[in-house]
Design a protein around this motif. Structure first.
Motif, PDB file in Angstrom:
ATOM      1  N   LEU A 154      -9.302 -39.185  -7.285  1.00 16.84           N
ATOM      2  CA  LEU A 154      -9.747 -38.781  -8.664  1.00 16.84           C
ATOM      3  C   LEU A 154     -10.180 -37.918  -9.953  1.00 16.84           C
ATOM      4  N   ARG A 155     -10.615 -39.277  -9.911  1.00 19.84           N
ATOM      5  CA  ARG A 155     -11.730 -39.182 -11.305  1.00 19.84           C
ATOM      6  C   ARG A 155     -13.014 -37.762 -10.957  1.00 19.84           C
ATOM      7  N   ILE A 156     -13.073 -37.618  -9.304  1.00 19.91           N
ATOM      8  CA  ILE A 156     -14.398 -36.723  -8.622  1.00 19.91           C
ATOM      9  C   ILE A 156     -13.812 -35.070  -9.310  1.00 19.91           C
ATOM     10  N   ARG A 157     -12.283 -35.127  -8.756  1.00 18.17           N
ATOM     11  CA  ARG A 157     -11.476 -34.052  -9.016  1.00 18.17           C
ATOM     12  C   ARG A 157     -11.514 -33.656  -9.941  1.00 18.17           C
ATOM     13  N   LEU A 158     -10.922 -34.211 -10.844  1.00 20.29           N
ATOM     14  CA  LEU A 158     -11.029 -34.277 -12.407  1.00 20.29           C
ATOM     15  C   LEU A 158     -12.208 -33.659 -12.714  1.00 20.29           C
ATOM     16  N   ALA A 159     -13.354 -34.546 -12.556  1.00 23.67           N
ATOM     17  CA  ALA A 159     -14.448 -34.021 -13.411  1.00 23.67           C
ATOM     18  C   ALA A 159     -15.701 -31.886 -12.511  1.00 23.67           C
ATOM     19  N   SER A 160     -14.129 -31.538 -11.336  1.00 21.82           N
ATOM     20  CA  SER A 160     -15.358 -30.600 -11.042  1.00 21.82           C
ATOM     21  C   SER A 160     -14.369 -29.266 -11.441  1.00 21.82           C
ATOM     22  N   ILE A 161     -13.125 -29.385 -12.918  1.00 21.81           N
ATOM     23  CA  ILE A 161     -12.354 -28.780 -13.176  1.00 21.81           C
ATOM     24  C   ILE A 161     -12.820 -28.655 -14.833  1.00 21.81           C
ATOM     25  N   GLY A 162     -12.437 -27.539 -15.571  1.00 18.04           N
ATOM     26  CA  GLY A 162     -12.262 -26.788 -16.858  1.00 18.04           C
ATOM     27  C   GLY A 162     -11.345 -27.848 -17.229  1.00 18.04           C
ATOM     28  N   LEU A 163     -11.733 -28.946 -18.084  1.00 10.82           N
ATOM     29  CA  LEU A 163     -10.928 -29.416 -18.652  1.00 10.82           C
ATOM     30  C   LEU A 163     -11.175 -29.646 -20.393  1.00 10.82           C
TER      31      LEU A 163
END
Length: 300
Positions: A42-51
């Motif tokens: 989940l952290r890796i997926r979140l790291a790939s988007i425009g947060l």
């Protein structure tokens, strides 16, 4: 969703749905090990988007997310600069290719101990002149070769790389559109055929240089010469004749036996770079395949 409370990142209400959607994509069964794997994924997926940058900065504390963060175009320049000191070379390489990276960060990475990182800097169009000067003298020829392909080199850097002891670097310079006619004339006398063939295809090469190269008996040099639209009819015909003598019927036999589908002479003559004056002479050839190539040429 039942593992959402275990994620050690403080998200605003705005991003709760993103967290839940990401968790839905992870197929988790019971067990602490699987929970840990799910959280890392989940952290890796979140790291790939425009947060928001505050969230991305919080994610940077986890080693597994840094490679993804380094390639995220939404990362701030400050965060990228911070990650440039990461011990993992793949993280630093990703930063060097990020379109948002600072020139000062690239200058720092131009001195990186890892060759792949320096190569990534050499290929980045945002790399500054100061970094280019450093990389043009890099101890690794792979890095110097990548620098030699840049079209924003200064005349001094072109001349420096044209004298490089590694022929792959000289060949890269010889094929560069920023290489001057004077430097190409020097490289036309290079002992390595790969360098001379790069000169032969370069549109900046002078007519005298192309005329000189048409007298060679090296296939690669001659093949590059006939593909150069600047080649004169006389030089083109000389190169074509010499190519025929080099082939010595081998490709023709392959063609007749079905090994090669396209006859080599027809392929060369049909090339868009074929000189119209040369085609007028070739139309009278005894070889059927040559005449067939002339008939199909766009230059005829």
């Amino acid at each position: 969703r039942r593992f959402a409370h275990r994620i050690e990142i403080k998200l605003t209400d705005k991003w709760v749905n993103i967290t839940e959607a990401a968790l839905q994509c992870i197929n988790v069964e019971r067990g602490d090990d699987l929970v840990a794997i799910a959280e890392a994924e989940l952290r890796i997926r979140l790291a790939s988007i425009g947060l928001p940058n505050s969230v991305l900065k919080a994610l940077a504390q986890y080693p597994e997310t840094r490679r993804t963060l380094a390639g995220n175009k939404y990362c701030s320049q400050e965060l990228l600069h911070m990650l440039a000191s990461d011990p993992q070379s793949d993280v630093r390489s990703a930063i060097a290719t990020n379109p948002k990276v600072r020139a000062s960060t690239l200058l720092l990475l131009a001195k990186d101990p890892d060759r792949n990182v320096r190569q990534a800097v050499a290929r980045n169009r945002l790399t500054s002149d100061d970094a280019i000067k450093i990389l043009a003298k890099d101890p690794d020829w792979w890095v110097r070769s990548d620098i030699a392909k840049r079209e924003d080199l200064s005349p001094g850097e072109v001349e420096l790389l044209a004298r490089d002891h590694q022929y792959n670097v000289r060949a890269a310079v010889a094929s560069n559109s920023c290489c001057s006619a004077d430097v190409l004339e020097q490289l036309a006398a290079d002992k390595e055929s790969r360098v001379r063939s790069s000169v032969a295809i370069n549109y900046n090469s002078g007519s005298d240089v192309l005329e000189q190269l048409s007298k060679e008996y090296d296939w690669d040099v001659l093949r590059a010469l006939v593909d150069n639209k600047k080649t004169s009819g006389k030089a083109w015909m000389r190169a074509f004749r010499r190519m025929r003598s080099i082939l010595d019927g081998e490709w023709e036999r392959n063609y007749r036996e079905g090994i090669d589908e396209i006859h080599p002479f027809a392929m060369i003559v049909e090339s868009p770079s074929a000189v119209a004056d040369a085609l007028k002479e070739l139309i009278a050839e005894d070889d059927y395949y040559v005449r067939q190539g002339v008939a199909g040429s766009a230059s005829a």
